[in-house]
Scaffold this motif. Structure first.
Motif, PDB file in Angstrom:
ATOM      1  N   ALA A  33      -9.897 -13.577  17.309  1.00 32.99           N
ATOM      2  CA  ALA A  33      -9.323 -12.273  17.003  1.00 32.99           C
ATOM      3  C   ALA A  33      -8.314 -12.473  15.879  1.00 32.99           C
ATOM      4  O   ALA A  33      -7.554 -13.453  15.885  1.00 32.99           O
ATOM      5  CB  ALA A  33      -8.633 -11.690  18.226  1.00 32.99           C
ATOM      6  N   GLY A  35      -5.275 -10.640  13.497  1.00 30.73           N
ATOM      7  CA  GLY A  35      -4.348  -9.520  13.447  1.00 30.73           C
ATOM      8  C   GLY A  35      -3.483  -9.546  12.211  1.00 30.73           C
ATOM      9  O   GLY A  35      -3.287 -10.603  11.597  1.00 30.73           O
ATOM     10  N   ALA A  50      -5.824  -5.073  13.941  1.00 28.15           N
ATOM     11  CA  ALA A  50      -6.493  -6.256  14.469  1.00 28.15           C
ATOM     12  C   ALA A  50      -7.999  -6.028  14.466  1.00 28.15           C
ATOM     13  O   ALA A  50      -8.467  -4.875  14.475  1.00 28.15           O
ATOM     14  CB  ALA A  50      -6.003  -6.578  15.881  1.00 28.15           C
ATOM     15  N   TYR A  52     -11.665  -7.859  16.216  1.00 28.80           N
ATOM     16  CA  TYR A  52     -12.303  -8.861  17.063  1.00 28.80           C
ATOM     17  C   TYR A  52     -13.785  -8.548  17.074  1.00 28.80           C
ATOM     18  O   TYR A  52     -14.183  -7.481  17.530  1.00 28.80           O
ATOM     19  CB  TYR A  52     -11.728  -8.842  18.471  1.00 28.80           C
ATOM     20  N   ILE A 100      -7.814 -13.082  23.441  1.00 26.09           N
ATOM     21  CA  ILE A 100      -6.741 -12.081  23.433  1.00 26.09           C
ATOM     22  C   ILE A 100      -7.185 -10.819  24.143  1.00 26.09           C
ATOM     23  O   ILE A 100      -8.299 -10.345  23.966  1.00 26.09           O
ATOM     24  CB  ILE A 100      -6.342 -11.763  21.985  1.00 26.09           C
ATOM     25  N   TYR A 103      -4.263  -6.800  21.711  1.00 22.99           N
ATOM     26  CA  TYR A 103      -4.339  -7.129  20.295  1.00 22.99           C
ATOM     27  C   TYR A 103      -3.094  -6.730  19.520  1.00 22.99           C
ATOM     28  O   TYR A 103      -2.869  -7.240  18.421  1.00 22.99           O
ATOM     29  CB  TYR A 103      -5.566  -6.457  19.673  1.00 22.99           C
ATOM     30  N   TYR A 109      -0.755 -14.162  20.065  1.00 25.33           N
ATOM     31  CA  TYR A 109      -1.280 -14.945  18.955  1.00 25.33           C
ATOM     32  C   TYR A 109      -0.526 -16.264  18.815  1.00 25.33           C
ATOM     33  O   TYR A 109       0.700 -16.269  18.723  1.00 25.33           O
ATOM     34  CB  TYR A 109      -1.164 -14.162  17.652  1.00 25.33           C
TER      35      TYR A 109
END
Length: 122
Positions: A33, A35, A50, A52, A100, A103, A109
């Motif tokens: 993911a 961001g 973000a 994913y 994650i 997000y 993160y």
């Protein structure tokens, strides 16, 4: 271990556009993911967008103006910023991790870039 390098920041007039890039090291980029967060002077770092796989998420303040995308072949995530406002002035950070669930939360993160400055003049 993932290393992230942002680029594309600069000075732009209100109403203008910029595209930020973040290049990631590693062979499993597609599974991460990614961001974008930003931090203005004197303020806390805040979520911007973000991505994913194909799912994207945006802060309300940038929805409709910013677009996050990724090119897994280039290990790169982009943030296209249109209709920029002086309030968008900040250091923009790229972040990455796997597994994650939230997000928009910084603490999710583990990997961060060094940041790139975006300044929007009025």
């Amino acid at each position: 271990q993932v290393q992230l390098v942002e680029s594309g920041g600069g000075l732009v007039q209100a109403g203008g556009s910029l595209r930020l890039s973040c290049v990631a090291s590693g062979r499993t980029f597609a599974s991460y993911a990614m961001g974008w967060f930003r931090q203005a002077p004197g303020k806390e770092r805040e979520f911007v967008a973000a991505i994913y796989w194909s799912r994207t998420y945006y802060a309300d303040s940038v929805k409709g103006r910013f677009t996050i995308s990724r090119d897994n072949a280039k290990n790169t995530v982009y943030l296209q910023m249109n209709s920029l406002k002086p309030d968008d002035t900040a250091v923009y950070y790229c972040a990455a991790d796997r597994g994650i669930s939230r997000y928009n939360r910084m603490e999710e993160y583990d990997y961060w870039g060094q940041g790139t400055q975006v300044t929007v003049s009025s």
